[in-house]
Structure formats: C-alpha cells, structure tokens
Design an enzyme around this catalytic site. Sequence first.
Site, PDB file in Angstrom:
ATOM      1  N   TYR A  55      -2.185  -1.212  10.361  1.00  0.00           N
ATOM      2  CA  TYR A  55      -2.170  -1.358   8.891  1.00  0.00           C
ATOM      3  C   TYR A  55      -0.831  -0.899   8.333  1.00  0.00           C
ATOM      4  O   TYR A  55      -0.198  -1.588   7.532  1.00  0.00           O
ATOM      5  CB  TYR A  55      -3.326  -0.545   8.309  1.00  0.00           C
ATOM      6  CG  TYR A  55      -3.553  -0.766   6.827  1.00  0.00           C
ATOM      7  CD1 TYR A  55      -4.252  -1.874   6.369  1.00  0.00           C
ATOM      8  CD2 TYR A  55      -3.062   0.132   5.892  1.00  0.00           C
ATOM      9  CE1 TYR A  55      -4.468  -2.077   5.017  1.00  0.00           C
ATOM     10  CE2 TYR A  55      -3.264  -0.059   4.535  1.00  0.00           C
ATOM     11  CZ  TYR A  55      -3.977  -1.159   4.102  1.00  0.00           C
ATOM     12  OH  TYR A  55      -4.178  -1.360   2.755  1.00  0.00           O
ATOM     13  N   SER A 115       0.863  -1.182   0.000  1.00  0.00           N
ATOM     14  CA  SER A 115       0.000   0.000   0.000  1.00  0.00           C
ATOM     15  C   SER A 115       0.895   1.225   0.000  1.00  0.00           C
ATOM     16  O   SER A 115       2.077   1.145   0.357  1.00  0.00           O
ATOM     17  CB  SER A 115      -0.861  -0.008   1.270  1.00  0.00           C
ATOM     18  OG  SER A 115      -1.479   1.253   1.476  1.00  0.00           O
TER      19      SER A 115
END
Lengths: 259, 260
Positions: free
Chosen positions: A155, A142
């Site tokens: 995350y 990401s």
Amino acid sequence: MGVLDGRVACITGGTRGIGLAIAKAFLDEGAKVVINGRDAAKAQRSIDGLKAGDRVHFIAGDVKKKEDCIKVVDGTVAHFGRIDIMVPNAGGGSDYAPVVDMTDESMQDAMTWNFWHTFWTMQASLKHMIPQQYGRILAMSSVEGKVGKPAISSYVASKHAINGLCKSASKEVGTLGITVNALCPGAIETDVMMAQGPGAAEAMGLTYEGLLNLFAQESAVKRLNECEDVALVAVLLASEAGAGITGSMISIDGGTSPY
Amino acid sequence: MGKLDGKVACITGGTRSIGRAIADAFLAEGATVVVNGRDAAKGQVCLNEMKAGDRAAFFAGDSSKQSVVEGLIDFTIEKYGKLDICCLNSGGVQMTAPVAQMTDEEWALEVDWNLNHVFWGMRRALQHMIPRQAGRIIVTSSVEGKLGKPGIPGYVTTKHAVNGLVKSAAHEVGTLGITVNAILPGIIETDIVRATGPDSAIAMGLDGYDALIDMFASESAIKRPNKVEEVAAVAVMLATDAARNLTGVLFPVDGGTMPY
C-alpha cells in the site's frame, strides 16, 4: 450557482466512502458526475441517495483492468460530452505482510489497484484534457504516500508511486490549463478500511481498534479523518480557484504527515 | 448565505495584495474583517473600496512591532466581541544580502517581521481561542519556506521557521477545536514584490525584476506567477468550520514548484 457549474467529473470507486462524498460535493457545486464501481446494485442505492437526476451517471467497471479504466473515462466523455475532472479514487490492498514474507501477488494487487489504475485513468483522461486545454486530475493518495508503516509496504509503495506520477505529469501539462494533484488523507473508517483494516492490523500485530487508535494518536486532532474532509479539498482543487495549485500532495490527515 | 457567516477575522498586512484578497474573500463569505497596515490613508482607501460598512475595520500599525500585532488582536476582540480567524499574513523580503554580509540589525528586522510577528500574533490569538475551544490560525508562509535561494537568507530562514511553528502549534491545540495551517504561495506580483523585487534580483545575481519573475515562473509547472485570489480561495477553505480536520498543513499554492 456552484463553483463547478458545467464541469464534468469522473470518480472511480465513487459509489461509497471517499468517492461518494466527493461525488456529492461536486454535484452540490453544479458538476455532472460519473461514478464508477463494480456493483450496479450498490451503485443504484448510491445514485438514489444523491438525488441528482440525470446529472449523475454510473459506469460499471473493475479498475484493476486497464480496459475497464479506459471504458470508464471514455464512457464519461460519451455520456456527458467531455471530461474536466478525473478522480482516480478507488484503491486498497490485500494479504498484508512484512516485506520479508510479502507475496508477489499482494504487491501486484496493491500496485494494480492503486498505481496502475491511477496511471491508466490519468493517461486516458489526459488524451481528452490536452486538446481541450483544461483539466483537473485529483489522484487519491494517502498519508501513507508520504510516510511508511510496517507490514503494509504494498500500500505504502503504491501510494508513494502515485505521488511521483502526479509530480511528473503536473510538469508535463502545467502550461495547458491542466493541474495534477495528489490528495493524502489520513485514516478514515470507510467500507474498504472496515473490510481490510483487520487484516492490515493483524499483519502489524495490532487489533483493528488498535490500528485506528494508532492513526488517531499520530494526528494532532487525535481522531480519524472523515470522507467530507477530502471532499472539501477536492472541490477547491477542481474549481477555477485551483488553477495555480499543481504537483502538490495535499495532506488531509489532521496534522499527521511531517511535510 | 456565506461559508463564514458570523465569523470575525483579523489580517496583518490586509490592505493590499494577498492580505487584501483574503479580506475580500472573507467578506464575500459573510465574515467581519479587521485589516491591518502601516499607512492610515491606505487603510481608509481600503475600507472605502470594500464597502462593507460595519463588517470591516482598519487597525493602523507596523506588524513587525509586538505592540501592534497584539494590539490588532485585542482591538478585534474588543470591537467585535471575539476572534475566530487570525491571518498572520504580512511579511516579505526586507533585507537582501548574502549571509556573509548580513548585519545583525538587518537580520533582526527580518526575524521581527516574518517570524516574531507570527509568533506574537499566534500566541495572543491562542490565548483567546483556547478557552473558547474554537479558532483558525492561517499563516502566509512561502515556497521559500521549503526551498532556499541565495541573497535572501533572512526571508528563507524565517519562512522555514514559521512552518515549524505552525506544525508545533497544530499539535498543541489539535483537540481544542483550533486548527493552525500555513499557506505557501509561489511568487506573486504583489506590491511588496514589486517594491523589493529589484533589490532581490540584484542580490541573486539576476538581470533585474523581470528576470526574477521569469526565474520563479520557470521553476513552476504552470510557468507563470501565482495570483492572490488563488491564495485567498485556500484561506477561505481553511477558515470554514468544515475544515476542522485540516491542521498542521503546509498548503502549497505555487504552481508545482516545490519538490515536497
């Protein structure tokens, strides 16, 4: 004739969102594809939509479980005879909060879902790829694998960990015809984003719309990314032409990441 | 049907090596291509080999000169009516010397070829692309745009600089349908590297050209130089309409050499 003719791919979380877009792109280029997900009914709808006949196959499994990760990889080899391309794509997070308030469970969940699942499927697929001296591993990282935002440290940390894993593994198998890369997309309004975005936004003191807007404003294109953006790069890295690209963290984020 | 049907591209340093591979790949995908190089005879050989008829043209000139870079872009637009894809590709190690011994004149040559050429070309191309709200600018940078090696400070510095230029420009035109990206190849045995490699090796204190290639290969994960076709494949992808959300990217094609 496609650039992935004869290749076999396995995509975790392949029944929707980014994973489904990659599956479709791989099928369009001639590959055979295993898609994994938890829900067989949802998978059947996705498979019907792909219209790829016996070139697509579903293997159920929860990627938060090691035995399921191994089952999905080995099941791909059992069904199609080999595995050339592994895409550990599933992921997300839960119960976001600032570090000072974050629970062990929340950190553990993101690490299991994102990092451990990537490690387990990478390890299982390398066991097939090393003897055949060919492979492509495309791990879903990401933009948050390169930068950080408040209140989503679970995350962010797990995606950074994936980048490190890819860099190390790429050096281990670099001379064996196997490449290992991380894809770093910006925010995309997938089902997972729609489900988890509001919680993440709340932890950051934002509305869901405000969160999406924040991501868009940080980019050069001032809009969110799309699943097809990621699929475009995935096809290139998975193809023969991708043989010289490894250990890379490719930004697919509309110009957001600084490096 | 190609991914670049109807697109018009120009490429500095397009008659050989990386630029040529990009030109060939663009032609194969249906684009029209203007290649640039210093040597008109080589340009003619290039066109003969391409066998692309009216879809290929050559523009002679030294891309380290502003008039040539701007002339290439103007020529392309005049001849084919527009410019969709501008590849600022030429460059190389022109001068080898440690910083302590580098002269101002040598430094200026390096800056003109690797950095100013990219700026001049990008500016001219953007002046055409912004009103059209469409365009792709693809700069050939280098693994040396992120790392540093001794003895080639001009090359390392200018490649770092073009990465910055790409990032800034990407943010300026991000909402205008224009993307600006850099490709960062590792060592490739191009004509330029064969020509300048022996000097670079001496400047780095290495035992000849082969040692230079071996050093770069050993720093990678794949333990080999990269190939021009690997760069061309990335260029094609970045040039397509589908790549509209890929911008400001420093795209490595270096076999796992760079740390970030």
